[in-house]
Scaffold this motif. Structure first.
Motif, mmCIF file in Angstrom:
data_model
loop_
_atom_site.group_PDB
_atom_site.id
_atom_site.type_symbol
_atom_site.label_atom_id
_atom_site.label_comp_id
_atom_site.label_asym_id
_atom_site.label_seq_id
_atom_site.Cartn_x
_atom_site.Cartn_y
_atom_site.Cartn_z
ATOM 1 N N ILE A 25 0.586 12.617 7.360
ATOM 2 C CA ILE A 25 0.768 12.186 5.961
ATOM 3 C C ILE A 25 1.574 13.228 5.191
ATOM 4 N N ILE A 26 1.229 14.487 5.386
ATOM 5 C CA ILE A 26 1.941 15.571 4.698
ATOM 6 C C ILE A 26 3.413 15.604 5.115
ATOM 7 N N ASP A 27 3.653 15.456 6.410
ATOM 8 C CA ASP A 27 5.041 15.409 6.901
ATOM 9 C C ASP A 27 5.853 14.317 6.214
ATOM 10 N N ILE A 28 5.235 13.166 6.051
ATOM 11 C CA ILE A 28 5.940 12.040 5.433
ATOM 12 C C ILE A 28 6.256 12.339 3.966
ATOM 13 N N PHE A 29 5.271 12.870 3.240
ATOM 14 C CA PHE A 29 5.526 13.156 1.831
ATOM 15 C C PHE A 29 6.539 14.278 1.630
ATOM 16 N N VAL A 30 6.536 15.255 2.520
ATOM 17 C CA VAL A 30 7.506 16.350 2.419
ATOM 18 C C VAL A 30 8.932 15.805 2.563
ATOM 19 N N GLY A 31 9.096 14.772 3.393
ATOM 20 C CA GLY A 31 10.428 14.220 3.603
ATOM 21 C C GLY A 31 10.745 13.023 2.714
ATOM 22 N N PHE A 35 8.282 7.683 -4.953
ATOM 23 C CA PHE A 35 6.861 7.357 -4.931
ATOM 24 C C PHE A 35 6.647 6.253 -3.887
ATOM 25 N N ILE A 36 5.629 6.402 -3.056
ATOM 26 C CA ILE A 36 5.318 5.338 -2.101
ATOM 27 C C ILE A 36 3.833 4.976 -2.183
ATOM 28 N N ASP A 37 3.511 3.735 -1.845
ATOM 29 C CA ASP A 37 2.109 3.332 -1.884
ATOM 30 C C ASP A 37 1.472 3.451 -0.492
ATOM 31 N N ALA A 38 0.179 3.214 -0.445
ATOM 32 C CA ALA A 38 -0.565 3.410 0.802
ATOM 33 C C ALA A 38 -0.041 2.514 1.938
ATOM 34 N N ASN A 39 0.412 1.310 1.598
ATOM 35 C CA ASN A 39 0.925 0.418 2.638
ATOM 36 C C ASN A 39 2.221 0.918 3.266
ATOM 37 N N GLU A 40 3.108 1.426 2.416
ATOM 38 C CA GLU A 40 4.356 1.991 2.939
ATOM 39 C C GLU A 40 4.066 3.192 3.818
ATOM 40 N N LEU A 41 3.115 3.988 3.370
ATOM 41 C CA LEU A 41 2.718 5.159 4.133
ATOM 42 C C LEU A 41 2.180 4.722 5.493
ATOM 43 N N TYR A 42 1.341 3.712 5.456
ATOM 44 C CA TYR A 42 0.730 3.163 6.669
ATOM 45 C C TYR A 42 1.796 2.779 7.695
ATOM 46 N N LYS A 43 2.857 2.130 7.202
ATOM 47 C CA LYS A 43 3.942 1.695 8.096
ATOM 48 C C LYS A 43 4.692 2.855 8.710
ATOM 49 N N LYS A 44 4.758 3.970 7.989
ATOM 50 C CA LYS A 44 5.509 5.122 8.471
ATOM 51 C C LYS A 44 4.715 5.968 9.466
ATOM 52 N N LEU A 45 3.408 5.800 9.493
ATOM 53 C CA LEU A 45 2.571 6.643 10.346
ATOM 54 C C LEU A 45 2.671 6.245 11.821
ATOM 55 N N ASP A 46 2.742 7.243 12.691
ATOM 56 C CA ASP A 46 2.699 6.964 14.122
ATOM 57 C C ASP A 46 1.255 6.802 14.583
ATOM 58 N N LYS A 48 -2.275 5.536 14.401
ATOM 59 C CA LYS A 48 -2.854 4.372 13.743
ATOM 60 C C LYS A 48 -4.213 4.729 13.164
ATOM 61 N N ALA A 49 -4.313 4.511 11.880
ATOM 62 C CA ALA A 49 -5.571 4.785 11.202
ATOM 63 C C ALA A 49 -5.851 3.592 10.311
ATOM 64 N N ASP A 50 -7.112 3.341 9.986
ATOM 65 C CA ASP A 50 -7.338 2.228 9.064
ATOM 66 C C ASP A 50 -6.990 2.662 7.645
ATOM 67 N N ILE A 51 -6.713 1.652 6.831
ATOM 68 C CA ILE A 51 -6.212 1.900 5.487
ATOM 69 C C ILE A 51 -7.209 2.703 4.649
ATOM 70 N N SER A 52 -8.509 2.555 4.927
ATOM 71 C CA SER A 52 -9.486 3.312 4.142
ATOM 72 C C SER A 52 -9.413 4.812 4.439
ATOM 73 N N THR A 53 -9.100 5.151 5.679
ATOM 74 C CA THR A 53 -8.897 6.564 6.036
ATOM 75 C C THR A 53 -7.682 7.107 5.289
ATOM 76 N N ILE A 54 -6.642 6.293 5.212
ATOM 77 C CA ILE A 54 -5.430 6.710 4.520
ATOM 78 C C ILE A 54 -5.728 6.939 3.035
ATOM 79 N N TYR A 55 -6.462 5.999 2.430
ATOM 80 C CA TYR A 55 -6.822 6.167 1.015
ATOM 81 C C TYR A 55 -7.653 7.419 0.798
#
Ligand code: ZN
Ligand code: ZN
Length: 138
Positions: A25-31, A35-46, A48-55
């Protein structure tokens, strides 16, 4: 803007456990500039985590002031916290919509309070957003 090293240092000093998902998550935000939402973040992650973990991760990063957010159309959008170019917000009283405003009323007040060195300030406007305004006028 915060570097990855600074973020990791800060998390460590807070006693935060570094999970694979948090590192990613930190890597994604650094690059990421926008502003991105949790769903966009979810798509960028290699990983796989559930959305509640991401939140949960996003919330803890906001709490530590490593991320900041705006609120738009019922969604929170996140980005890396910017230390220097500080921002102010306007918040809709009815729906909580939160937007950045390009204005600071304290620009002239950098260091002229006797006996104090000003480090920070807070300023937030509230109002009614366009979509709430049109709803109330119906
Ligand atoms: Zn509104
Ligand atoms: Zn300001």
């Amino acid at each position: 803007m915060l570097s990855k090293e600074e973020i990791l240092k800060r998390l460590k000093s807070e006693g935060q456990r570094m999970t694979r998902i948090k590192t990613e998550i930190i890597d994604i935000f650094v690059g990421e500039e926008k502003f991105i939402d949790a769903n966009e973040l979810y798509k960028k992650l290699d990983t796989k985590a559930d959305i509640s973990t991401i939140y949960r991760n996003l919330e803890s990063l906001v709490e530590l002031e490593l991320l900041e957010y705006i609120y738009e159309e019922g969604k929170r959008l996140y980005r890396l916290h910017r230390e220097n170019d500080h921002v102010h917000y306007i918040v809709c009283e009815l729906c909580g919509d939160k937007k950045e405003i390009d204005y600071c009323p304290f620009e002239h007040l950098r260091s002229n309070i006797e006996g104090y060195q000003i480090k920070d300030h807070k300023f937030e406007l509230s109002g009614v957003c366009k979509s709430c305004d049109s709803k109330t006028k119906k």
